[in-house]
Motif scaffolding. Sequence first.
Motif, mmCIF file in Angstrom:
data_model
loop_
_atom_site.group_PDB
_atom_site.id
_atom_site.type_symbol
_atom_site.label_atom_id
_atom_site.label_comp_id
_atom_site.label_asym_id
_atom_site.label_seq_id
_atom_site.Cartn_x
_atom_site.Cartn_y
_atom_site.Cartn_z
ATOM 1 N N LEU A 273 -5.709 -7.604 -3.647
ATOM 2 C CA LEU A 273 -4.835 -7.859 -4.792
ATOM 3 C C LEU A 273 -4.718 -6.641 -5.702
ATOM 4 C CD1 LEU A 273 -5.696 -11.514 -5.863
ATOM 5 C CD2 LEU A 273 -3.751 -10.699 -4.510
ATOM 6 N N THR A 274 -5.762 -5.820 -5.751
ATOM 7 C CA THR A 274 -5.699 -4.598 -6.548
ATOM 8 C C THR A 274 -4.602 -3.675 -6.031
ATOM 9 O OG1 THR A 274 -8.041 -4.721 -7.124
ATOM 10 C CG2 THR A 274 -7.001 -2.559 -7.271
ATOM 11 N N ILE A 275 -4.490 -3.578 -4.730
ATOM 12 C CA ILE A 275 -3.432 -2.756 -4.130
ATOM 13 C C ILE A 275 -2.069 -3.347 -4.426
ATOM 14 C CG2 ILE A 275 -2.461 -1.957 -1.936
ATOM 15 C CD1 ILE A 275 -5.381 -1.829 -0.895
ATOM 16 N N ALA A 276 -1.951 -4.655 -4.268
ATOM 17 C CA ALA A 276 -0.663 -5.309 -4.539
ATOM 18 C C ALA A 276 -0.266 -5.132 -6.000
ATOM 19 C CB ALA A 276 -0.744 -6.785 -4.175
ATOM 20 N N LEU B 184 0.822 -1.207 0.000
ATOM 21 C CA LEU B 184 0.000 0.000 0.000
ATOM 22 C C LEU B 184 0.855 1.256 0.000
ATOM 23 C CD1 LEU B 184 -2.750 1.260 -0.004
ATOM 24 C CD2 LEU B 184 -2.905 0.888 2.466
ATOM 25 N N ARG B 185 1.946 1.235 0.746
ATOM 26 C CA ARG B 185 2.852 2.397 0.726
ATOM 27 C C ARG B 185 3.340 2.679 -0.694
ATOM 28 N NH1 ARG B 185 4.938 -0.027 5.540
ATOM 29 N NH2 ARG B 185 4.415 1.241 7.385
ATOM 30 N N ARG C 176 3.219 -8.942 -5.114
ATOM 31 C CA ARG C 176 1.922 -9.480 -5.532
ATOM 32 C C ARG C 176 1.931 -11.004 -5.487
ATOM 33 N NH1 ARG C 176 1.659 -9.015 -11.557
ATOM 34 N NH2 ARG C 176 2.989 -10.840 -11.242
ATOM 35 N N ASP C 177 2.972 -11.624 -6.028
ATOM 36 C CA ASP C 177 3.024 -13.084 -6.087
ATOM 37 C C ASP C 177 3.140 -13.698 -4.692
ATOM 38 O OD1 ASP C 177 2.857 -12.835 -8.803
ATOM 39 O OD2 ASP C 177 4.970 -13.307 -9.195
ATOM 40 N N ARG D 117 -0.351 6.393 -6.828
ATOM 41 C CA ARG D 117 -0.276 5.998 -8.238
ATOM 42 C C ARG D 117 -1.645 6.183 -8.895
ATOM 43 N NH1 ARG D 117 3.821 2.098 -10.045
ATOM 44 N NH2 ARG D 117 5.500 2.024 -8.501
ATOM 45 N N ALA D 118 -1.649 6.787 -10.064
ATOM 46 C CA ALA D 118 -2.908 7.092 -10.741
ATOM 47 C C ALA D 118 -3.702 5.834 -11.067
ATOM 48 C CB ALA D 118 -2.620 7.879 -12.020
ATOM 49 N N GLU D 119 -2.992 4.714 -11.253
ATOM 50 C CA GLU D 119 -3.679 3.488 -11.657
ATOM 51 C C GLU D 119 -4.332 2.748 -10.495
ATOM 52 O OE1 GLU D 119 0.812 2.419 -11.531
ATOM 53 O OE2 GLU D 119 -0.473 4.159 -11.942
#
Length: 244
Positions: free
Chosen positions: A158-161, A104-105, A170-171, A110-112
């Motif tokens: 998972l969206t944050i990761a 999260l940090r 993420r993995d 990030r725009a995405e």
Amino acid sequence: MTHVNAPRTSGALRRQLLRDEVYDALLDMLLEQRLAPGGSLSIDGLARELGVSPTPVREALVFLEHTGLVVRTALKGYAVAPHPSADQLEELVDARAVLETEALRRAAGRAELLPPLRAAHTAHLAAATAMVAAWTPEAPPPAAVMRQYFEADWAFHLTIAEASGNRYLRDMLQGLGAHLHRLVQSAGRGVTDWQAALEEHGRVLADLERGDADAAVRAMADHLAGVRRRAVADARDGAPADRS
């Protein structure tokens, strides 16, 4: 006999689709207690029951082994893992906290991040609404409905990761299979903390929308502390994690 019907395609894609469908079928069998904790798993037997070859069953079991839902021992093959103890659940959520607060940090600002995170939160609310609608005084929601709820819940994380920009974070988070353990823990009784989870996710999202990354990280840490308390309390109170 239940047959897994894969879409008509070819080569590696068809093999992956079939493996994923077998994985889903095995997960439903675990949730419905047709595969009981501690019970041995016959690859050939499962293949016959699902109407597929042994190969996608073997591949699906490898994926389930990575999540900790099944175990493999030398010369004995696969077996259904016992439900995690309270101490194991505490360690599992603690590992999530290490990974997710750092993700999260990195993702904050990030725009995405915000558009898909808003969509994930909306999907989580819709899945919770569907789950509650399927609940009756006689029985908790069907396994498929509960799976949809937990997948929507997990998608928020998972969206944050994904937005962290670090594929290994993420993995590693995906590899924990934490949402699957909570799903199995909730099988047979339903999800009791859906309101708390939605509210806690909402605080994370609201902090990010205000541009307060530090507050969002604290909100995520608080959310995971709540998840840990609830999961451990369920296990220690003799929820399905202990009495199945």
